[in-house]
Design a protein around this motif. Structure first.
Motif: not given
Length: 208
Positions: A167, A170-171
């Motif tokens: 996370l 990717r975020q």
């Protein structure tokens, strides 16, 4: 007063084919002495079983607290049957024998025998031997559970850390924000954080 331990004795057939066979007579007598000693010490002797291929099924039906193996010349064969029969449902195993060949004692202990007693059949010795064996088994089982729980906890932590890292990457989240996202998703879905983390990893694997 605590309930008497439910004990199964695994032993050869006591029937003596040849009354002139001094060895068979002696073994039958010591086997009877062991069973009498168990009863005299207040144990609940629920069955005496042969060491054969049906032992697993019989033990599953009887659910004893402790297994006593009474063996001499056939000690190795009896032990193999008992170890196989208790592989998936561990129980304390105490082996009584007059076999002076103790070379296989380390293998017996490694296979799951809690206590290996050579020529220890006096009635006065039976209770302390079985009490110590039961206490040792319970201690080892507690250590086994603690080790399993520690391994599970470590695995879960690794899963959560991997999901957080995914996370974060990717975020573009911080570590705390990534964990908070996992925790919120777990609360919303009524799941554990590790279960949500595993789902995140599974989806990532599917999507590549």
């Amino acid at each position: 007063m605590t309930e008497a331990l439910r004990i199964v004795v695994v032993a050869p057939d006591l029937a003596i084919q040849d009354p002139e066979d001094d060895h068979a007579v002696s073994q039958a007598e010591r086997s009877r002495s062991l069973r009498i000693g168990l009863l005299e010490n207040g144990f609940n002797l629920i069955a005496t079983l042969p060491a054969d291929v049906f032992l697993t099924e019989r033990l599953a039906q009887l659910q004893p607290d402790l297994i006593v193996v009474d063996a001499e010349s056939e000690a190795r064969d009896a032990l193999e049957h008992v170890v196989l029969a208790t592989r998936d449902a561990r129980r304390p195993i105490v082996m009584f024998t007059n076999d002076q060949d103790t070379s296989h004692v380390p293998d017996a202990v490694a296979a799951g025998v809690t206590a290996y007693i050579v020529a220890g059949l006096s009635s006065q010795r039976i209770r302390p031997i079985l009490d110590v064996a039961m206490a040792r088994f319970q201690h080892e089982e507690r250590l086994r559970r603690e080790l399993a729980e520690a391994k599970t906890e470590l695995h879960q932590r690794k899963v959560i850390d991997r999901a957080k890292g995914l996370l974060m990457q990717r975020q573009n989240l911080s570590e705390q924000a990534a964990y908070d996202k996992l925790r919120r998703a777990a609360m919303d879905k009524g799941l554990k954080v590790v279960e949500v983390a595993q789902r995140v990893l599974d989806v990532a694997d599917l999507l590549g």
